[in-house]
Design an enzyme around this catalytic site. Structure first.
Site, short mmCIF file in Angstrom:
data_model
loop_
_atom_site.label_atom_id
_atom_site.label_comp_id
_atom_site.label_asym_id
_atom_site.label_seq_id
_atom_site.Cartn_x
_atom_site.Cartn_y
_atom_site.Cartn_z
N ASN A 133 -35.64 17.17 -41.44
CA ASN A 133 -35.08 17.76 -40.21
C ASN A 133 -36.15 18.24 -39.22
O ASN A 133 -35.95 18.16 -38.02
CB ASN A 133 -34.06 18.86 -40.53
CG ASN A 133 -34.67 20.02 -41.27
OD1 ASN A 133 -35.61 19.85 -42.02
ND2 ASN A 133 -34.14 21.20 -41.04
N GLU A 231 -38.23 27.01 -49.43
CA GLU A 231 -37.53 27.25 -48.16
C GLU A 231 -36.28 26.39 -48.20
O GLU A 231 -36.37 25.17 -48.13
CB GLU A 231 -38.40 26.85 -46.96
CG GLU A 231 -39.68 27.66 -46.79
CD GLU A 231 -39.46 29.08 -46.30
OE1 GLU A 231 -38.30 29.51 -46.15
OE2 GLU A 231 -40.47 29.78 -46.11
N CYS A 265 -32.15 24.65 -40.59
CA CYS A 265 -31.79 25.61 -41.65
C CYS A 265 -31.42 26.97 -41.07
O CYS A 265 -30.74 27.75 -41.72
CB CYS A 265 -32.95 25.74 -42.63
SG CYS A 265 -34.51 26.06 -41.81
N GLU A 434 -43.52 31.90 -45.60
CA GLU A 434 -44.52 31.05 -44.95
C GLU A 434 -44.87 31.66 -43.60
O GLU A 434 -44.22 32.60 -43.14
CB GLU A 434 -43.98 29.63 -44.77
CG GLU A 434 -43.71 28.93 -46.09
CD GLU A 434 -43.40 27.46 -45.91
OE1 GLU A 434 -42.24 27.16 -45.58
OE2 GLU A 434 -44.32 26.64 -46.08
P1 NAD Z 1 -33.50 17.43 -49.81
O1 NAD Z 1 -33.52 18.58 -50.72
O2 NAD Z 1 -32.60 16.31 -50.09
O3 NAD Z 1 -34.97 16.78 -49.69
C1 NAD Z 1 -36.10 17.50 -49.30
C2 NAD Z 1 -37.34 16.82 -49.81
O4 NAD Z 1 -37.34 16.88 -51.23
C3 NAD Z 1 -37.44 15.33 -49.46
O5 NAD Z 1 -38.79 15.01 -49.21
C4 NAD Z 1 -36.97 14.66 -50.73
O6 NAD Z 1 -37.47 13.37 -50.89
C5 NAD Z 1 -37.53 15.59 -51.77
N1 NAD Z 1 -36.84 15.55 -53.07
C6 NAD Z 1 -35.55 15.22 -53.34
N2 NAD Z 1 -35.30 15.27 -54.67
C7 NAD Z 1 -36.47 15.65 -55.25
C8 NAD Z 1 -36.86 15.88 -56.60
N3 NAD Z 1 -36.01 15.74 -57.62
N4 NAD Z 1 -38.12 16.27 -56.86
C9 NAD Z 1 -39.00 16.43 -55.85
N5 NAD Z 1 -38.70 16.21 -54.55
C10 NAD Z 1 -37.44 15.83 -54.25
O7 NAD Z 1 -33.27 18.07 -48.39
P2 NAD Z 1 -33.10 17.31 -47.00
O8 NAD Z 1 -31.74 16.77 -46.97
O9 NAD Z 1 -34.26 16.40 -46.75
O10 NAD Z 1 -33.27 18.54 -45.98
C11 NAD Z 1 -32.21 19.31 -45.60
C12 NAD Z 1 -32.25 20.64 -46.30
O11 NAD Z 1 -33.47 21.33 -46.04
C13 NAD Z 1 -31.17 21.59 -45.79
O12 NAD Z 1 -30.51 22.18 -46.87
C14 NAD Z 1 -31.95 22.62 -45.00
O13 NAD Z 1 -31.34 23.86 -44.89
C15 NAD Z 1 -33.22 22.69 -45.74
N6 NAD Z 1 -34.28 23.23 -44.87
C16 NAD Z 1 -34.75 24.50 -45.09
C17 NAD Z 1 -35.73 25.04 -44.27
C18 NAD Z 1 -36.27 26.41 -44.51
O14 NAD Z 1 -37.34 26.70 -44.00
N7 NAD Z 1 -35.60 27.28 -45.27
C19 NAD Z 1 -36.23 24.29 -43.23
C20 NAD Z 1 -35.73 23.01 -43.02
C21 NAD Z 1 -34.76 22.49 -43.86
#
Ligand code: NAD
Length: 455
Positions: A133, A231, A265, A434
């Site tokens: 995102n 995060e 997020c 962070e």
């Molecule tokens: P996701 O959890 O599907 O993936 C995030 C990352 O993790 C990707 O690079 C993915 O390839 C990797 N990943 C997936 N499975 C994994 C595993 N088993 N082991 C290691 N890595 C793995 O999330 P998304 O759909 O890419 O992003 C959206 C989410 O991110 C939303 O829930 C959003 O709220 C959150 N987000 C949080 C923040 C914050 O700062 N708190 C900021 C941005 C996004």
């Protein structure tokens, strides 16, 4: 899309713009070995030299700002204005982190019979796992302070958005950063990402993504007591009290959940409005939502672009039943992953669309009676990332800021993220912080050394 390669699509058209090879587990292993060697050299370099190289990296990013921004428009469908801000955020973070290299001070603590000092030592190799995102800023939030504190970084971007990360790694070399100090490893989460999490040579994982994946990474890290920053998701409230400047609150509300097409997020997707001004607020909100410009993200006038993928579009649609009572904006038809701005106006506070993170341009508006009721509703969630409150009463602003259990609150605005202030979540929105003045220390171990004066 084969497992060995990932197609990168333009979300505004659905067309493939590049195919990127996925990093295998064996390649992660080799990258970790190279990073380990590079880190030892890097940590031994003079602080001023490390700081200078990070500043040069910032300058090279600045020289390529428009190119990076256009790449983000292409792979993530971000509006060009947002994408420029994002590339600028990477530059600023590198500059800010560079300023910390020579200020990474330990402490001298008074003790009898000697001298006691603490030393902040780098962790070694840090794995940063980023979501789609905000591909560039979130990659940099982990990478810049980790490098500044003397670590090497292995960055795994999301499958859908690896292009800006790959370009940043090239720019690091242009700036003169040592080879293998910052490596980008595209690939699937459960293969490449998981290999980083399991790797004994990776000392810390910085994960930004969904709460579901974050929990599984936490469990894997537990086995090795691996350091971890999480995060995760959010379902943040935007609390509008009757005494607020309602015009200002209504004008600011659309982009508080529509920025980045709601794939944020911190999106304020629960609009809590005091019952006595509920109807008036909706009268002000409706034209503000309807007039948001949705369309081609590369057009300077566009305020909201497409969603990242067809999967995400279907997911968002699933939360908005046909015929739902809502304020609706407009979105283009045809190719690409488009969904209009939507505010659900007749929804129970415990309905899925009012409780779950949708990650699309959808908010729910819910009335409350008084301050106590507002705080209760704001806290009635497993998340605790961000939130806003609108009131002219300073005492109320302070009371409610203290009572809402979330890491990032703003009063009479929707701002949450500045690279020089801390960012992170309460409850299931995350672990650790962070950014901000302590960003570098999250990438160090504290060593305590006592030197006897009596030997
Ligand atoms: P996701 O959890 O599907 O993936 C995030 C990352 O993790 C990707 O690079 C993915 O390839 C990797 N990943 C997936 N499975 C994994 C595993 N088993 N082991 C290691 N890595 C793995 O999330 P998304 O759909 O890419 O992003 C959206 C989410 O991110 C939303 O829930 C959003 O709220 C959150 N987000 C949080 C923040 C914050 O700062 N708190 C900021 C941005 C996004």
């Amino acid at each position: 899309m084969a497992d060995t390669h990932h197609d990168v699509l333009d979300p505004a058209t659905g067309e493939v713009v590049r195919t990127v090879r996925a990093t295998t587990v064996a390649e992660v292993d080799a990258a970790a070995a190279r990073a380990t060697r590079a880190q030892v050299q890097w940590a031994a370099a003079a602080p001023a030299d490390r700081a200078r190289l990070l500043r040069r990296f910032a300058a090279v990013v600045d020289d390529h700002l428009e190119e990076l921004a256009r790449l983000e428009v292409l792979e993530a469908g971000h509006t060009v204005g947002n994408a420029r801000w994002e590339a600028g955020n990477v530059r600023d973070l590198l500059d800010y982190a560079a300023g910390g290299v020579e200020r990474l001070n330990g402490r001298q603590i008074p003790v009898p019979g000697g001298l006691n000092v603490t030393i902040l030592e780098p962790l070694g190799v840090v794995g940063v796992i980023a979501p789609w995102n905000f591909p560039m800023p979130i990659a940099a939030w982990g990478t810049a302070p980790a490098l500044a504190a003397g670590n090497a970084v292995l960055l795994k971007p999301a499958e859908t958005t690896p292009l800006t990360a790959l370009r940043l790694a090239e720019l690091a070399l242009v700036a003169g950063l040592p080879e293998h100090l910052f490596q980008v490893l595209p690939g699937a989460g459960d293969v490449t990402g998981n290999a980083l999490v399991e790797h004994p040579g990776v000392a810390k994982i910085v994960f930004t993504g969904s709460t579901r994946v974050g929990k599984s990474i936490m469990a894997t890290c537990a086995d090795r007591v691996k350091r971890l920053t999480l995060e995760l998701g959010g379902k943040s409230p935007n609390i509008v009290f009757a005494d607020a400047d309602l015009d200002a609150a209504a004008a600011a509300t659309p982009m508080s959940f529509l920025d980045n097409s709601g794939q944020d997020c911190c999106a304020r997707t629960r609009i809590l409005v005091q019952a006595s001004v509920y109807d008036r607020f909706l009268d002000l909100l409706a034209p503000a939502v309807e007039s948001v410009v949705v369309g081609d993200p590369s057009d300077e006038k566009t305020q909201m672009g497409p969603l990242i993928s067809r999967t995400q579009l279907e997911r968002v649609r699933g939360y908005v039943p046909d015929g739902a009572t809502a304020i609706r904006g407009t979105a283009p038809d045809g190719p690409g992953f488009w969904f209009p701005p939507t505010v659900l106006t007749d929804i129970a506070p415990d309905a899925p669309a009012a409780c779950e993170e949708i990650f699309g341009p959808v908010a729910a508006v819910i009335p409350f009676e008084d301050e106590e009721d507002a705080v209760r509703l704001a806290n009635a969630t497993e998340y605790g990332l961000s939130g806003s409150l609108w009131t002219r009463d300073v005492a109320r602003a302070l009371r409610v800021s203290r009572a809402v259990r979330a890491g990032n609150l703003s009063v009479n605005s929707h701002s949450s993220v500045r690279y020089w202030t801390p960012f992170g979540g309460y409850k299931q929105s995350g672990l650790g912080r962070e950014l901000g003045p302590d960003a570098l220390t999250a990438f160090t171990e504290t060593k305590n050394v006592f030197i006897s004066t009596e030997a």
